[in-house]
Design a protein around this motif. Structure first.
Motif, PDB file in Angstrom:
ATOM      1  N   SER A 351       5.700 -33.521 -27.072  1.00  0.00           N
ATOM      2  CA  SER A 351       5.781 -32.063 -27.215  1.00  0.00           C
ATOM      3  C   SER A 351       5.204 -31.372 -25.983  1.00  0.00           C
ATOM      4  CB  SER A 351       5.016 -31.603 -28.465  1.00  0.00           C
ATOM      5  OG  SER A 351       3.632 -31.867 -28.343  1.00  0.00           O
ATOM      6  N   TRP A 352       5.777 -30.229 -25.646  1.00  0.00           N
ATOM      7  CA  TRP A 352       5.299 -29.406 -24.545  1.00  0.00           C
ATOM      8  C   TRP A 352       4.894 -28.032 -25.090  1.00  0.00           C
ATOM      9  CZ3 TRP A 352       4.579 -31.555 -19.835  1.00  0.00           C
ATOM     10  CH2 TRP A 352       5.233 -32.757 -19.586  1.00  0.00           C
ATOM     11  N   PRO A 353       3.792 -27.461 -24.609  1.00  0.00           N
ATOM     12  CA  PRO A 353       3.308 -26.192 -25.173  1.00  0.00           C
ATOM     13  C   PRO A 353       4.206 -25.012 -24.796  1.00  0.00           C
ATOM     14  CG  PRO A 353       2.028 -26.761 -23.241  1.00  0.00           C
ATOM     15  CD  PRO A 353       2.917 -27.938 -23.509  1.00  0.00           C
ATOM     16  N   THR A 354       4.217 -24.034 -25.693  1.00  0.00           N
ATOM     17  CA  THR A 354       4.855 -22.765 -25.336  1.00  0.00           C
ATOM     18  C   THR A 354       3.942 -22.044 -24.344  1.00  0.00           C
ATOM     19  OG1 THR A 354       3.742 -21.551 -27.103  1.00  0.00           O
ATOM     20  CG2 THR A 354       5.863 -22.620 -27.642  1.00  0.00           C
ATOM     21  N   ALA A 355       4.460 -20.975 -23.738  1.00  0.00           N
ATOM     22  CA  ALA A 355       3.632 -20.186 -22.816  1.00  0.00           C
ATOM     23  C   ALA A 355       2.401 -19.648 -23.542  1.00  0.00           C
ATOM     24  CB  ALA A 355       4.455 -19.043 -22.228  1.00  0.00           C
ATOM     25  N   GLU A 356       2.598 -19.215 -24.780  1.00  0.00           N
ATOM     26  CA  GLU A 356       1.479 -18.679 -25.564  1.00  0.00           C
ATOM     27  C   GLU A 356       0.427 -19.747 -25.818  1.00  0.00           C
ATOM     28  OE1 GLU A 356      -0.417 -15.538 -27.815  1.00  0.00           O
ATOM     29  OE2 GLU A 356       1.154 -15.619 -26.279  1.00  0.00           O
ATOM     30  N   GLN A 357       0.875 -20.968 -26.161  1.00  0.00           N
ATOM     31  CA  GLN A 357      -0.068 -22.062 -26.412  1.00  0.00           C
ATOM     32  C   GLN A 357      -0.812 -22.451 -25.140  1.00  0.00           C
ATOM     33  OE1 GLN A 357       2.792 -24.822 -27.992  1.00  0.00           O
ATOM     34  NE2 GLN A 357       2.179 -24.451 -30.123  1.00  0.00           N
ATOM     35  N   GLU A 358      -0.121 -22.410 -24.014  1.00  0.00           N
ATOM     36  CA  GLU A 358      -0.766 -22.777 -22.758  1.00  0.00           C
ATOM     37  C   GLU A 358      -1.805 -21.744 -22.343  1.00  0.00           C
ATOM     38  OE1 GLU A 358       0.483 -24.384 -18.301  1.00  0.00           O
ATOM     39  OE2 GLU A 358       1.992 -24.203 -19.889  1.00  0.00           O
ATOM     40  N   LEU A 359      -1.522 -20.470 -22.671  1.00  0.00           N
ATOM     41  CA  LEU A 359      -2.450 -19.393 -22.288  1.00  0.00           C
ATOM     42  C   LEU A 359      -3.620 -19.257 -23.252  1.00  0.00           C
ATOM     43  CD1 LEU A 359       0.146 -16.689 -21.226  1.00  0.00           C
ATOM     44  CD2 LEU A 359      -1.422 -17.920 -19.700  1.00  0.00           C
ATOM     45  N   LYS A 360      -3.352 -19.437 -24.576  1.00  0.00           N
ATOM     46  CA  LYS A 360      -4.383 -19.121 -25.556  1.00  0.00           C
ATOM     47  C   LYS A 360      -4.739 -20.283 -26.476  1.00  0.00           C
ATOM     48  CE  LYS A 360      -3.076 -14.227 -25.686  1.00  0.00           C
ATOM     49  NZ  LYS A 360      -2.672 -13.077 -26.548  1.00  0.00           N
ATOM     50  N   GLY A 361      -4.089 -21.393 -26.295  1.00  0.00           N
ATOM     51  CA  GLY A 361      -4.378 -22.538 -27.145  1.00  0.00           C
ATOM     52  C   GLY A 361      -5.524 -23.373 -26.599  1.00  0.00           C
ATOM     53  N   TYR A 362      -5.613 -24.618 -27.095  1.00  0.00           N
ATOM     54  CA  TYR A 362      -6.682 -25.515 -26.656  1.00  0.00           C
ATOM     55  C   TYR A 362      -6.343 -25.990 -25.251  1.00  0.00           C
ATOM     56  CZ  TYR A 362     -10.327 -29.064 -27.010  1.00  0.00           C
ATOM     57  OH  TYR A 362     -11.469 -29.815 -26.805  1.00  0.00           O
ATOM     58  N   ASN A 363      -6.709 -25.182 -24.287  1.00  0.00           N
ATOM     59  CA  ASN A 363      -6.366 -25.433 -22.893  1.00  0.00           C
ATOM     60  C   ASN A 363      -7.433 -24.800 -22.017  1.00  0.00           C
ATOM     61  OD1 ASN A 363      -4.913 -26.304 -20.666  1.00  0.00           O
ATOM     62  ND2 ASN A 363      -3.428 -24.627 -20.728  1.00  0.00           N
ATOM     63  N   SER A 364      -7.412 -25.101 -20.761  1.00  0.00           N
ATOM     64  CA  SER A 364      -8.466 -24.622 -19.850  1.00  0.00           C
ATOM     65  C   SER A 364      -8.278 -23.189 -19.375  1.00  0.00           C
ATOM     66  CB  SER A 364      -8.531 -25.547 -18.632  1.00  0.00           C
ATOM     67  OG  SER A 364      -7.268 -25.607 -17.991  1.00  0.00           O
ATOM     68  N   VAL A 365      -7.085 -22.596 -19.619  1.00  0.00           N
ATOM     69  CA  VAL A 365      -6.797 -21.280 -19.047  1.00  0.00           C
ATOM     70  C   VAL A 365      -7.827 -20.231 -19.459  1.00  0.00           C
ATOM     71  CG1 VAL A 365      -5.129 -19.375 -18.976  1.00  0.00           C
ATOM     72  CG2 VAL A 365      -4.340 -21.759 -18.828  1.00  0.00           C
ATOM     73  N   GLN A 366      -8.254 -20.266 -20.707  1.00  0.00           N
ATOM     74  CA  GLN A 366      -9.181 -19.237 -21.187  1.00  0.00           C
ATOM     75  C   GLN A 366     -10.564 -19.345 -20.555  1.00  0.00           C
ATOM     76  OE1 GLN A 366      -8.789 -17.786 -25.382  1.00  0.00           O
ATOM     77  NE2 GLN A 366      -7.703 -19.738 -25.663  1.00  0.00           N
ATOM     78  N   THR A 367     -10.819 -20.426 -19.853  1.00  0.00           N
ATOM     79  CA  THR A 367     -12.112 -20.562 -19.169  1.00  0.00           C
ATOM     80  C   THR A 367     -12.058 -19.995 -17.747  1.00  0.00           C
ATOM     81  OG1 THR A 367     -11.670 -22.750 -18.224  1.00  0.00           O
ATOM     82  CG2 THR A 367     -12.510 -22.691 -20.483  1.00  0.00           C
ATOM     83  N   PHE A 368     -10.863 -19.579 -17.312  1.00  0.00           N
ATOM     84  CA  PHE A 368     -10.710 -19.044 -15.963  1.00  0.00           C
ATOM     85  C   PHE A 368     -11.018 -17.543 -15.959  1.00  0.00           C
ATOM     86  CE2 PHE A 368      -7.086 -22.379 -15.355  1.00  0.00           C
ATOM     87  CZ  PHE A 368      -8.033 -23.383 -15.366  1.00  0.00           C
ATOM     88  N   SER A 369     -11.135 -16.995 -14.771  1.00  0.00           N
ATOM     89  CA  SER A 369     -11.351 -15.555 -14.642  1.00  0.00           C
ATOM     90  C   SER A 369     -10.135 -14.791 -15.153  1.00  0.00           C
ATOM     91  CB  SER A 369     -11.582 -15.183 -13.171  1.00  0.00           C
ATOM     92  OG  SER A 369     -10.392 -15.402 -12.422  1.00  0.00           O
ATOM     93  N   LYS A 370     -10.337 -13.512 -15.499  1.00  0.00           N
ATOM     94  CA  LYS A 370      -9.241 -12.691 -16.009  1.00  0.00           C
ATOM     95  C   LYS A 370      -8.107 -12.609 -15.001  1.00  0.00           C
ATOM     96  CE  LYS A 370      -8.248  -8.159 -18.028  1.00  0.00           C
ATOM     97  NZ  LYS A 370      -8.809  -6.829 -18.403  1.00  0.00           N
ATOM     98  N   ALA A 371      -8.464 -12.563 -13.722  1.00  0.00           N
ATOM     99  CA  ALA A 371      -7.442 -12.471 -12.680  1.00  0.00           C
ATOM    100  C   ALA A 371      -6.584 -13.736 -12.656  1.00  0.00           C
ATOM    101  CB  ALA A 371      -8.104 -12.247 -11.318  1.00  0.00           C
ATOM    102  N   GLN A 372      -7.248 -14.878 -12.790  1.00  0.00           N
ATOM    103  CA  GLN A 372      -6.505 -16.135 -12.808  1.00  0.00           C
ATOM    104  C   GLN A 372      -5.623 -16.236 -14.053  1.00  0.00           C
ATOM    105  OE1 GLN A 372      -6.025 -19.202 -10.910  1.00  0.00           O
ATOM    106  NE2 GLN A 372      -6.442 -17.551  -9.434  1.00  0.00           N
ATOM    107  N   GLN A 373      -6.133 -15.809 -15.194  1.00  0.00           N
ATOM    108  CA  GLN A 373      -5.342 -15.845 -16.423  1.00  0.00           C
ATOM    109  C   GLN A 373      -4.069 -15.009 -16.281  1.00  0.00           C
ATOM    110  OE1 GLN A 373      -7.460 -15.294 -20.175  1.00  0.00           O
ATOM    111  NE2 GLN A 373      -9.381 -15.920 -19.214  1.00  0.00           N
ATOM    112  N   GLU A 374      -4.225 -13.827 -15.673  1.00  0.00           N
ATOM    113  CA  GLU A 374      -3.075 -12.951 -15.492  1.00  0.00           C
ATOM    114  C   GLU A 374      -2.078 -13.550 -14.511  1.00  0.00           C
ATOM    115  OE1 GLU A 374      -4.890  -9.331 -14.301  1.00  0.00           O
ATOM    116  OE2 GLU A 374      -5.383  -8.711 -16.362  1.00  0.00           O
ATOM    117  N   ALA A 375      -2.599 -14.187 -13.459  1.00  0.00           N
ATOM    118  CA  ALA A 375      -1.721 -14.805 -12.468  1.00  0.00           C
ATOM    119  C   ALA A 375      -0.941 -15.969 -13.087  1.00  0.00           C
ATOM    120  CB  ALA A 375      -2.539 -15.284 -11.273  1.00  0.00           C
ATOM    121  N   ILE A 376      -1.634 -16.762 -13.894  1.00  0.00           N
ATOM    122  CA  ILE A 376      -0.971 -17.902 -14.546  1.00  0.00           C
ATOM    123  C   ILE A 376       0.068 -17.408 -15.546  1.00  0.00           C
ATOM    124  CG2 ILE A 376      -1.333 -19.838 -16.130  1.00  0.00           C
ATOM    125  CD1 ILE A 376      -4.026 -20.303 -14.690  1.00  0.00           C
ATOM    126  N   ALA A 377      -0.270 -16.316 -16.268  1.00  0.00           N
ATOM    127  CA  ALA A 377       0.682 -15.751 -17.226  1.00  0.00           C
ATOM    128  C   ALA A 377       1.946 -15.284 -16.522  1.00  0.00           C
ATOM    129  CB  ALA A 377       0.032 -14.597 -17.996  1.00  0.00           C
TER     130      ALA A 377
END
Length: 463
Positions: A351-377
């Motif tokens: 299985s591969w995560p949806t964009a929502e799961q990658e951004l807000k699921g059990y992943n490292s994205v939420q540990t990044f700065s807000k700027a990085q989160q927005e860039a990744i989104a």
């Protein structure tokens, strides 16, 4: 080992139209006709057999062999007087009984022999029987030691004898179907196989009942010992020989060989290149010098027949949850499970995560700065989502053999067809050795506390 003739009694099990319904087969008139066509002898085509070793498996194998049309028991050999008596009680006074198996090999009225003797006699009797011109059905494991394997293989090649190893999983329609499903891409690329053969009883742990009349007068002890170390008469060692390294091959040689036979048949493999095992005597501490629990890992290299995969084997004689035999063939697209009575396919895939799961699921994205989160989104919004590549499999997802199905019978049908027609045997000495050797290597790894490297093509230890 050659592939089964499609005109055999299992020809009716060919894959049918794509379906996900449960496949249930019955032994109808058409099926029985196929069996008769395969096995029925001509007027002068009766196969007269003799069984050497009338222990538990000796009687089981003899009974099963006699269900095959045109097979007749004419002689039997055993070192215990009581079992020779039982042969005549069960099969009739016309059946000749012997202490010395060589008398059977000398008989002109014996067309084939079943070897159901302790493991330390397998190779010697097999070779003698082949040289005597007798077709041989030898119970598993084919040999007690690695060194014996090449001798049996050479004997079969030199004599061109019909020689079949008695590990019936090789002829099971369950593993035929599993093999076909794997080949059709049902689970994608195999990467792991899990197999277990557990027991939870004293009889399952080889504490067989001893006869009250066991003595040097009723048992030919010296003949039983053969190449094993000399020692005084011991009824426990004679009737519970699997518990001792002098005569048996421990849990792995007795049961792992079944699991390996099935795995090799289903995958087309020659065997592993690495073997490691751990275990010990945990419960049945009754004087035996073998373990009662073992776990093994075997690494299989990529070949033209299959991708690289790892096998996990387990045998536990003190499984408080109940005795059970089961397999899980795991691939990147699905899993096939079997308890020998049925097959079940589950296809979920990677299985591969949806964009929502990658951004807000059990992943490292939420540990990044807000700027990085927005860039990744923003990046994810522009990229196509990954999806697993799926094999175009549309075959059955479940399979169940006929009620009362017995692969041992199919194994004997194949053997006696080879005896009558000279067809190549289904589980020859090479296949038998390639199943036995990794099991024996599990013993060596456990006893010596080391990883063992094996060449499955040349069939020899490396290093």
């Amino acid at each position: 080992m050659r592939r089964r003739d499609t005109n055999s009694r299992r020809g009716f099990l060919k894959s049918t139209a794509a379906t996900t319904a449960v496949t249930v087969l019955s032994r109808n008139a058409e099926t029985e006709a196929a069996a008769e066509a395969l096995a029925a002898p001509g007027p002068n085509d009766k196969v007269r057999i003799a069984t050497i070793g009338m222990g538990i498996i000796g009687f089981i194998d003899t009974d099963c062999a006699l269900k095959t049309p045109g097979v007749e028991l004419v002689a039997a050999a055993d070192l215990y007087e009581g079992r020779r008596t039982r042969v005549k009680e069960k099969y009739g006074d016309h059946v000749s009984t012997h202490v010395d198996y060589r008398e059977i090999l000398d008989r002109k009225d014996v067309d084939a022999v079943l070897l159901c003797v302790p493991d330390h006699w397998h190779s010697a009797m097999s070779i003698e029987a082949m040289k005597a011109g007798k077709p041989v059905y030898c119970e598993k494991p084919m040999v007690q030691t690695l060194a014996e394997g090449p001798d049996v293989i050479n004997a079969q090649h030199e004599t061109k004898a019909v020689f079949q190893v008695g590990s019936q999983f090789a002829s099971s329609i369950v593993f035929d179907k599993l093999r076909d499903m794997i080949a059709a891409g049902a689970i994608g690329k195999v990467n792991v196989v899990e197999a277990r053969y557990n027991r939870n009883s004293s009889l399952g742990a080889w504490q067989y009942t001893l006869p009250l009349d066991a003595s040097p007068d009723t048992v030919d002890w010296d003949r039983f010992l053969g190449k094993a170390p000399k020692r005084p008469f011991d009824a426990t060692r004679f009737f519970r020989w699997r518990n001792y390294q002098d005569y048996g091959t421990a849990v792995a040689g007795d049961l792992f060989v079944h699991l390996l036979t099935a795995i090799h048949h289903a995958t087309g493999s020659h065997g592993p290149t690495k073997v490691a095992a751990m275990g010990g005597l945990r419960y049945w501490d009754d004087g035996r010098d073998v373990y009662d629990a073992i776990l093994s890992l075997l690494d299989y290299p990529a070949t033209q027949a299959h991708p690289a995969f790892t096998v996990s084997l387990q045998c536990d004689f003190e499984d408080g949850g109940g005795d059970a035999t089961s397999f899980r063939f795991i691939g990147d697209e699905g899993v096939i499970s079997t308890d020998l009575d049925s097959l079940k396919l589950e296809r979920k895939g990677i299985s591969w995560p949806t964009a929502e799961q990658e951004l807000k699921g059990y992943n490292s994205v939420q540990t990044f700065s807000k700027a990085q989160q927005e860039a990744i989104a923003a990046k994810l919004a522009k990229e196509p989502r990954k999806a697993s590549a799926r094999t175009a499999y549309s075959g059955p997802e479940t399979f169940k053999p006929p009620a009362g199905y017995d692969p041992r019978y199919d194994h004997f049908v194949k053997f006696f067809t080879s005896v009558r027609k000279g067809d190549p045997v289904y589980e020859d000495a090479v296949f038998g050795y390639r199943a036995a050797a990794p099991a024996l290597l599990c013993n060596a790894s456990l006893y010596e506390s080391k990883l063992i490297n094996w060449d499955p093509v040349k069939m020899q230890v490396v290093g």
